[in-house]
Design a protein around this motif. Structure first.
Motif, PDB file in Angstrom:
ATOM      1  N   VAL A  95     -74.362 -28.642  84.327  1.00 28.34           N
ATOM      2  CA  VAL A  95     -74.495 -27.228  83.983  1.00 28.34           C
ATOM      3  C   VAL A  95     -75.738 -26.683  84.670  1.00 28.34           C
ATOM      4  O   VAL A  95     -76.766 -27.360  84.716  1.00 28.34           O
ATOM      5  N   VAL A  96     -75.655 -25.487  85.225  1.00 28.53           N
ATOM      6  CA  VAL A  96     -76.814 -24.829  85.834  1.00 28.53           C
ATOM      7  C   VAL A  96     -76.982 -23.457  85.191  1.00 28.53           C
ATOM      8  O   VAL A  96     -76.024 -22.707  85.053  1.00 28.53           O
ATOM      9  N   VAL A  97     -78.205 -23.153  84.778  1.00 28.82           N
ATOM     10  CA  VAL A  97     -78.504 -21.875  84.142  1.00 28.82           C
ATOM     11  C   VAL A  97     -79.556 -21.147  84.964  1.00 28.82           C
ATOM     12  O   VAL A  97     -80.598 -21.718  85.304  1.00 28.82           O
ATOM     13  N   GLY A  98     -79.285 -19.895  85.311  1.00 24.09           N
ATOM     14  CA  GLY A  98     -80.226 -19.073  86.065  1.00 24.09           C
ATOM     15  C   GLY A  98     -80.832 -17.989  85.189  1.00 24.09           C
ATOM     16  O   GLY A  98     -80.160 -17.448  84.312  1.00 24.09           O
ATOM     17  N   ILE A  99     -82.105 -17.670  85.430  1.00 27.57           N
ATOM     18  CA  ILE A  99     -82.813 -16.628  84.683  1.00 27.57           C
ATOM     19  C   ILE A  99     -83.254 -15.541  85.646  1.00 27.57           C
ATOM     20  O   ILE A  99     -83.865 -15.824  86.678  1.00 27.57           O
ATOM     21  N   GLY A 100     -82.930 -14.295  85.325  1.00 29.86           N
ATOM     22  CA  GLY A 100     -83.384 -13.170  86.141  1.00 29.86           C
ATOM     23  C   GLY A 100     -84.752 -12.681  85.688  1.00 29.86           C
ATOM     24  O   GLY A 100     -85.287 -13.116  84.671  1.00 29.86           O
ATOM     25  N   GLN A 101     -85.309 -11.758  86.452  1.00 37.11           N
ATOM     26  CA  GLN A 101     -86.602 -11.182  86.086  1.00 37.11           C
ATOM     27  C   GLN A 101     -86.401 -10.129  84.994  1.00 37.11           C
ATOM     28  O   GLN A 101     -85.414  -9.394  84.998  1.00 37.11           O
TER      29      GLN A 101
ATOM     30  N   ASP B  36     -83.691  -1.266  72.008  1.00 36.51           N
ATOM     31  CA  ASP B  36     -83.679  -1.351  73.473  1.00 36.51           C
ATOM     32  C   ASP B  36     -85.105  -1.552  73.950  1.00 36.51           C
ATOM     33  O   ASP B  36     -85.951  -0.665  73.837  1.00 36.51           O
ATOM     34  N   GLY B  37     -85.355  -2.731  74.471  1.00 37.90           N
ATOM     35  CA  GLY B  37     -86.685  -3.046  74.980  1.00 37.90           C
ATOM     36  C   GLY B  37     -86.548  -3.924  76.204  1.00 37.90           C
ATOM     37  O   GLY B  37     -85.528  -3.863  76.899  1.00 37.90           O
ATOM     38  N   PRO B  38     -87.516  -4.753  76.510  1.00 37.29           N
ATOM     39  CA  PRO B  38     -87.422  -5.642  77.680  1.00 37.29           C
ATOM     40  C   PRO B  38     -86.125  -6.440  77.665  1.00 37.29           C
ATOM     41  O   PRO B  38     -85.753  -7.020  76.646  1.00 37.29           O
ATOM     42  N   ALA B  39     -85.434  -6.455  78.801  1.00 41.03           N
ATOM     43  CA  ALA B  39     -84.117  -7.102  78.895  1.00 41.03           C
ATOM     44  C   ALA B  39     -84.119  -8.122  80.025  1.00 41.03           C
ATOM     45  O   ALA B  39     -84.614  -7.858  81.112  1.00 41.03           O
ATOM     46  N   THR B  40     -83.532  -9.292  79.737  1.00 37.62           N
ATOM     47  CA  THR B  40     -83.454 -10.373  80.721  1.00 37.62           C
ATOM     48  C   THR B  40     -82.050 -10.947  80.725  1.00 37.62           C
ATOM     49  O   THR B  40     -81.464 -11.163  79.668  1.00 37.62           O
ATOM     50  N   ALA B  41     -81.519 -11.181  81.908  1.00 34.92           N
ATOM     51  CA  ALA B  41     -80.188 -11.783  82.030  1.00 34.92           C
ATOM     52  C   ALA B  41     -80.316 -13.287  82.258  1.00 34.92           C
ATOM     53  O   ALA B  41     -81.204 -13.748  82.974  1.00 34.92           O
ATOM     54  N   VAL B  42     -79.404 -14.032  81.628  1.00 36.16           N
ATOM     55  CA  VAL B  42     -79.292 -15.470  81.817  1.00 36.16           C
ATOM     56  C   VAL B  42     -77.850 -15.760  82.194  1.00 36.16           C
ATOM     57  O   VAL B  42     -76.926 -15.281  81.534  1.00 36.16           O
ATOM     58  N   VAL B  43     -77.641 -16.499  83.274  1.00 35.04           N
ATOM     59  CA  VAL B  43     -76.293 -16.806  83.768  1.00 35.04           C
ATOM     60  C   VAL B  43     -76.101 -18.318  83.800  1.00 35.04           C
ATOM     61  O   VAL B  43     -76.986 -19.046  84.265  1.00 35.04           O
ATOM     62  N   ALA B  44     -74.953 -18.777  83.306  1.00 36.86           N
ATOM     63  CA  ALA B  44     -74.643 -20.210  83.298  1.00 36.86           C
ATOM     64  C   ALA B  44     -73.396 -20.482  84.120  1.00 36.86           C
ATOM     65  O   ALA B  44     -72.414 -19.738  84.039  1.00 36.86           O
ATOM     66  N   GLN B  45     -73.445 -21.545  84.911  1.00 36.88           N
ATOM     67  CA  GLN B  45     -72.295 -21.976  85.700  1.00 36.88           C
ATOM     68  C   GLN B  45     -72.022 -23.457  85.449  1.00 36.88           C
ATOM     69  O   GLN B  45     -72.950 -24.260  85.307  1.00 36.88           O
ATOM     70  N   LEU B  46     -70.733 -23.800  85.405  1.00 41.15           N
ATOM     71  CA  LEU B  46     -70.326 -25.192  85.284  1.00 41.15           C
ATOM     72  C   LEU B  46     -70.093 -25.740  86.687  1.00 41.15           C
ATOM     73  O   LEU B  46     -69.462 -25.078  87.516  1.00 41.15           O
ATOM     74  N   VAL B  47     -70.580 -26.930  86.937  1.00 43.64           N
ATOM     75  CA  VAL B  47     -70.457 -27.540  88.259  1.00 43.64           C
ATOM     76  C   VAL B  47     -69.533 -28.740  88.161  1.00 43.64           C
ATOM     77  O   VAL B  47     -69.681 -29.576  87.271  1.00 43.64           O
TER      78      VAL B  47
END
Length: 409
Positions: A262-268, A172-183
């Motif tokens: 396809v669109v991919v978003g990256i969180g902090q 368990d260390g630095p964690a980042t979320a990545v979200v993908a959506q189909l358009v």
């Protein structure tokens, strides 16, 4: 278990006198024999990617393999580059577990021979045991990953503890979320095919990253990849992981005509998995913003969104451009002003630096000054006033967000 499956697929290939491949019920490749002789592109791709493409899966399902209880001869598809096949469903007490596939270009394989062999009953029992163990592990991981996005801090802490104790994450260390959506218009796509495409891309991406350095789940209209800092220096950066997911999704959805992009978003990044829910919410907002604003590109990073981080959190009732700057609203209403709007935005993006603006737009300085004076007249503004520049800049970004301003560049 894998060694037993390999022994069985090799035995089936020897029995049939041709190469064999076993898939699970989700049409993911489990194991295959040595391949010699005739082989089409679909078989090659399945072995390399460990799964058929969504369009091949959909085509075979239309043929009826999912409901078959006896061997099925499937026809060729020139469009998909698919040779005729002989498919033997693997069932245990009528529970579908997977399929044994043989390429059968001349249609000479006999239905009774393979199905009646003792090898199939042995295979069904082995697949049943493997499926039971795999389903339990998969469900546990998926449910635990889901609870990491809970509103309850105590629930999230407990989820991290379970994941660590079960060895499902490296640490368990630095964690980042990545979200993908189909358009696109996905209404014409079977939900299962779309979900399988998302799942396939997520699993492929995790193999590249390290299966214990990430978690994934598919939600109603998007896919989630949670990157967790297990091994020091051992995982890819969120940007590289997002690009990998984007590439894998493009591959997985190739041939699904209703998916346009396809669109991919990256969180902090957050300090640990228990805080990853905040990164997930940002990644989801970034992806949704990317859907609305194609100019942002296929990968949209929340930390780099600037003023859009604030604008995306505003209620739609507050997204009134005229309230921010009435003069810009007048410019937007006149469809003959796109060049002026693009000039204004670039000028404001460059903090009012006329030299840099003229250089980037490849304009003579005199032409730029003419346009800026024209903007001041039409919008009833003064570009020397810092407050006016702030309001105009904010109104421009807001108009991009609402779709009122859609520059051609």
């Amino acid at each position: 278990m894998q060694g037993e499956l390999q022994r069985l697929v090799d035995a089936l290939a020897a029995y049939a006198g041709r190469p064999a491949l076993i898939e699970d019920r989700r049409q993911r490749v489990v194991v295959y024999s040595e391949h010699t002789g005739l082989m089409d592109g679909v078989r090659q791709a399945s072995i390399l990617r460990r799964q058929s493409t969504p369009e091949v899966m959909a085509w075979l399902r239309d043929v009826g393999v999912m409901h078959a209880r006896t061997p099925v001869h499937t026809p060729a598809s020139q469009e998909l580059g698919l040779l005729p096949r002989f498919c033997v469903p693997i069932r245990h007490r009528d529970l579908l577990l997977g399929f044994v596939w043989f390429i059968d270009p001349d249609g000479t394989m006999a239905d009774a021979d393979i199905a009646a062999s003792g090898l199939m009953s042995e295979l069904s029992l082995t697949m049943y045991r493997a499926n039971l163990l795999g389903e339990l592990a998969s469900q546990r991981e998926t449910e635990t990953a889901r609870t990491l996005l809970s509103d309850s801090e105590a629930t999230r802490d407990e989820s991290v503890r379970i994941l660590r104790e079960a060895g499902l994450i490296a640490g368990d260390g630095p964690a980042t979320a990545v979200v993908a959506q189909l358009v696109g218009s996905t209404d014409d796509l079977p939900d299962e095919v779309t979900r399988l495409a998302l799942e396939q891309a997520l699993v492929t991406t995790r193999r590249w990253i390290g299966t214990r350095d990430a978690l994934h789940l598919v939600r109603d209209d998007h896919a989630v990849l949670l990157l967790c800092g297990g091994r020091a220096g051992g995982r890819l950066s969120p940007e590289v992981a997002a690009k990998l997911l984007d590439d894998n999704l493009r591959q997985a959805t190739r041939g699904l005509g209703t998916v346009e992009r396809v669109v991919v978003g990256i969180g902090q990044t957050r300090p640990g998995l228990a805080e990853a829910v905040g990164s997930y919410e940002e990644a989801l907002q970034a992806a949704r913003l990317g859907v609305r604003m194609p100019a942002l590109g296929p990968v949209v990073s929340w930390p780099r969104l600037g003023i859009y981080r604030l604008l995306t959190r505003l209620d739609s009732r507050h997204l009134n451009i005229a309230d921010v700057h009435p003069g810009l609203q007048r410019l937007l209403r006149d469809q003959t002003n796109p060049v002026l709007l693009q000039t204004l935005e670039r000028y404001l993006d460059l903090a009012g630096n006329a030299h840099a603006t003229a250089e980037q737009l490849r304009l003579h300085r005199t032409t730029l000054y003419y346009r800026l004076r024209r903007i001041e007249d039409l919008a009833d503004t003064d570009l020397k006033d810092g407050n006016e520049r702030l309001c105009l800049h904010l109104a421009l970004k807001l108009s991009r967000l609402t779709g009122a301003y859609q520059p051609t560049e």
